[in-house]
Design an enzyme around this catalytic site. Structure first.
Site, PDB file in Angstrom:
ATOM      1  N   ASP A 142     -31.639  -2.962 -32.021  1.00 21.34           N
ATOM      2  CA  ASP A 142     -32.523  -4.136 -32.003  1.00 21.34           C
ATOM      3  C   ASP A 142     -33.972  -3.725 -31.762  1.00 21.34           C
ATOM      4  OD1 ASP A 142     -30.226  -5.720 -32.251  1.00 21.34           O
ATOM      5  OD2 ASP A 142     -30.100  -6.084 -30.084  1.00 21.34           O
TER       6      ASP A 142
ATOM      7  N   ASP B  96     -24.482  -5.297 -27.042  1.00 20.65           N
ATOM      8  CA  ASP B  96     -25.783  -5.376 -26.376  1.00 20.65           C
ATOM      9  C   ASP B  96     -25.604  -4.905 -24.943  1.00 20.65           C
ATOM     10  OD1 ASP B  96     -27.196  -6.408 -28.570  1.00 20.65           O
ATOM     11  OD2 ASP B  96     -26.558  -8.445 -28.101  1.00 20.65           O
TER      12      ASP B  96
END
Length: 157
Positions: free
Chosen positions: A128, A103
């Site tokens: 995502d 991330d």
């Protein structure tokens, strides 16, 4: 395209930012980070990377198996299907290749008191974002199709 964009941006982050490090882009609002997530959204099920990789494989299999349930005749349906599939595959590759999802996009706010604490949205990545947008598009398409079916007149036999 989602898979390529996702993996390219993650490789870029891995080459420019050390793990657990960060780079402020807009002070008090946005940082590029290099965080590893062994959980799911919002770090739910943290530490279950293997199980979540299996769940991703099952989700991809179901997506392919149930593809006829999606409106793949429309360009919006094709885009939604590609966003969800590409996003799942992008995060699955991370789980298998590096043992966690990478991330790197982190939005946050710093309270006026200046005590150093931040209120932030969980860090995320291109995959995502693609999954979220794709699921919303699929929901809108199914809602629209459901409304069209209800509007059709009933015929008697």
């Amino acid at each position: 395209m989602v898979l390529i964009a996702d993996q390219f941006t993650k490789l870029l982050v891995m080459s420019l930012i050390n793990r657990w490090d960060q780079r402020i882009v807009i002070d008090g609002f946005f940082k590029l980070v290099h965080w590893g997530n062994t959980g799911a959204a919002w770090s739910l099920f943290h530490g279950n990377n293997g199980l979540l990789a299996l769940v991703s494989c099952i989700a991809l299999g179901l997506l392919v198996w149930l593809r006829n349930r999606f409106d793949l005749r429309s360009s919006v349906g094709q885009i939604a299907y590609g966003l969800v599939g590409g996003g799942i595959l992008g995060n699955l590759i991370d789980r298998l290749r590096v043992g966690h999802v990478i991330d790197f996009l982190y939005f946050y706010l710093r309270p006026r008191g200046g005590d150093g604490r931040e209120a932030g949205f969980p860090a995320f990545n291109v995959a995502d974002s693609a999954i979220c947008v794709g699921v919303v598009l699929l929901l809108v398409l199914s809602w629209r199709e459901g409304g069209e079916r209800e509007a059709e007149p009933l015929t008697s036999s």
